[in-house]
Design a protein around this motif. Structure first.
Motif, PDB file in Angstrom:
ATOM      1  N   TYR A   1       0.848  -1.180   0.000  1.00 42.48           N
ATOM      2  CA  TYR A   1       0.000   0.000   0.000  1.00 42.48           C
ATOM      3  C   TYR A   1       0.889   1.237   0.000  1.00 42.48           C
ATOM      4  N   ARG A   2       0.395   2.282  -0.622  1.00 42.08           N
ATOM      5  CA  ARG A   2       1.077   3.578  -0.625  1.00 42.08           C
ATOM      6  C   ARG A   2       0.228   4.544   0.182  1.00 42.08           C
ATOM      7  N   GLN A   3       0.895   5.338   1.025  1.00 44.53           N
ATOM      8  CA  GLN A   3       0.189   6.313   1.832  1.00 44.53           C
ATOM      9  C   GLN A   3       0.888   7.655   1.723  1.00 44.53           C
ATOM     10  N   TYR A   4       0.198   8.591   1.104  1.00 42.84           N
ATOM     11  CA  TYR A   4       0.699   9.961   1.061  1.00 42.84           C
ATOM     12  C   TYR A   4       0.430  10.613   2.407  1.00 42.84           C
ATOM     13  N   SER A   5       1.250  11.605   2.728  1.00 43.20           N
ATOM     14  CA  SER A   5       1.143  12.278   4.019  1.00 43.20           C
ATOM     15  C   SER A   5      -0.268  12.838   4.227  1.00 43.20           C
TER      16      SER A   5
ATOM     17  N   ALA B   1       6.316   8.966  -0.778  1.00 45.33           N
ATOM     18  CA  ALA B   1       5.209   8.570   0.103  1.00 45.33           C
ATOM     19  C   ALA B   1       5.755   7.527   1.072  1.00 45.33           C
ATOM     20  N   THR B   2       4.885   7.053   1.951  1.00 46.16           N
ATOM     21  CA  THR B   2       5.227   5.923   2.804  1.00 46.16           C
ATOM     22  C   THR B   2       4.618   4.667   2.195  1.00 46.16           C
ATOM     23  N   TYR B   3       5.419   3.630   2.098  1.00 43.53           N
ATOM     24  CA  TYR B   3       4.979   2.376   1.493  1.00 43.53           C
ATOM     25  C   TYR B   3       4.823   1.328   2.597  1.00 43.53           C
TER      26      TYR B   3
ATOM     27  N   GLY C   1       5.944   0.687   7.739  1.00 41.04           N
ATOM     28  CA  GLY C   1       6.106   1.507   6.549  1.00 41.04           C
ATOM     29  C   GLY C   1       7.516   2.019   6.336  1.00 41.04           C
ATOM     30  N   THR C   2       7.851   2.226   5.067  1.00 48.34           N
ATOM     31  CA  THR C   2       9.117   2.835   4.668  1.00 48.34           C
ATOM     32  C   THR C   2       8.811   4.135   3.951  1.00 48.34           C
TER      33      THR C   2
END
Lengths: 115, 110
Positions: B36-40, B85-87, B103-104
């Protein structure tokens, strides 16, 4: 609706008060999840509902936390006697459940601040 | 030992380079793996899922799974600043619910 809907989007409360967070999943999704995300942290699993099965409550951090789901629709996460460490974004997600790809669709989250 | 482990980063790569994100998991019975990708300030969104050992490619993204080593990775080719982003790595196994890593954070430098 088209996506997972959560309310309220923001909640500021005083320590010791109870709060209720609501999640309306995507129509037809049998699985519903609650996660907690503290600032700068990953997602912490709280509870999982799948159809009419008994929910997996193994992630609830204390007995102050509880959640209910009515059938395959709305879920409410309740936090009693809130503490400052409860401050976080509470994310709800739904998925098609068994037979689906496993993809979770997330709501925008409820940001809880406990003063 | 955490169930799903990721290096928190930040991982900084120049624009156009390959970004390599890694994840290990502890439950040998895990069956399904997700990135999953998470933008701030935003919620996570699914990029890829993989069930079988080997590579799975989707555009600029490649997921790699090695169940014997309990290792899953995500490669992003031709990295763009918009990939910053955070992955989050997520694993589905006996608990039935997805377990996420912490997350990274990826930074792509223009």
């Amino acid at each position: 609706g088209a996506g997972v809907s959560q309310s309220p989007s923001n909640k500021v409360t005083e320590k010791g008060k109870d709060v209720e967070l609501r999640c309306d999943p995507i129509s037809g999704h049998t699985a519903l999840y609650w996660y907690r995300q503290r600032l700068g942290q990953g997602l912490e699993f709280l509870i999982y509902f799948q159809g009419n099965s008994a929910p997996d409550k193994s992630g609830l951090p204390s007995d102050r936390f509880s959640a209910e789901r009515t059938g395959e629709s709305v879920s409410t996460l309740t936090i009693q006697r809130t503490q400052q460490e409860d401050s976080a974004v509470y994310l709800c997600a739904s998925s098609a459940g068994q037979g689906g790809t496993g993809e979770l669709f997330f709501g925008e989250g409820s940001r809880l601040t406990v003063l | 030992q955490k169930e799903v482990e990721q290096n928190s980063g930040p991982l900084s790569v120049p624009e156009g380079a390959i970004a390599s994100l890694n994840c290990t998991y502890s439950d040998r019975g895990s069956q399904s793996f997700f990135w999953y990708r998470q933008y701030s300030g935003k919620s996570p969104e699914l990029i890829m899922f993989i069930y079988s050992n080997g590579d799975k490619e989707d555009g600029r993204f490649t997921a790699q799974l090695n169940k014997a080593s309990q290792y899953v990775s995500l490669l992003i080719r031709d990295s763009q600043p918009s990939d910053s982003a955070t992955y989050l790595c997520a694993v589905e196994g006996g608990r039935r619910a997805l377990t996420f890593g912490s997350g990274t954070r990826l930074q792509v430098q223009p």
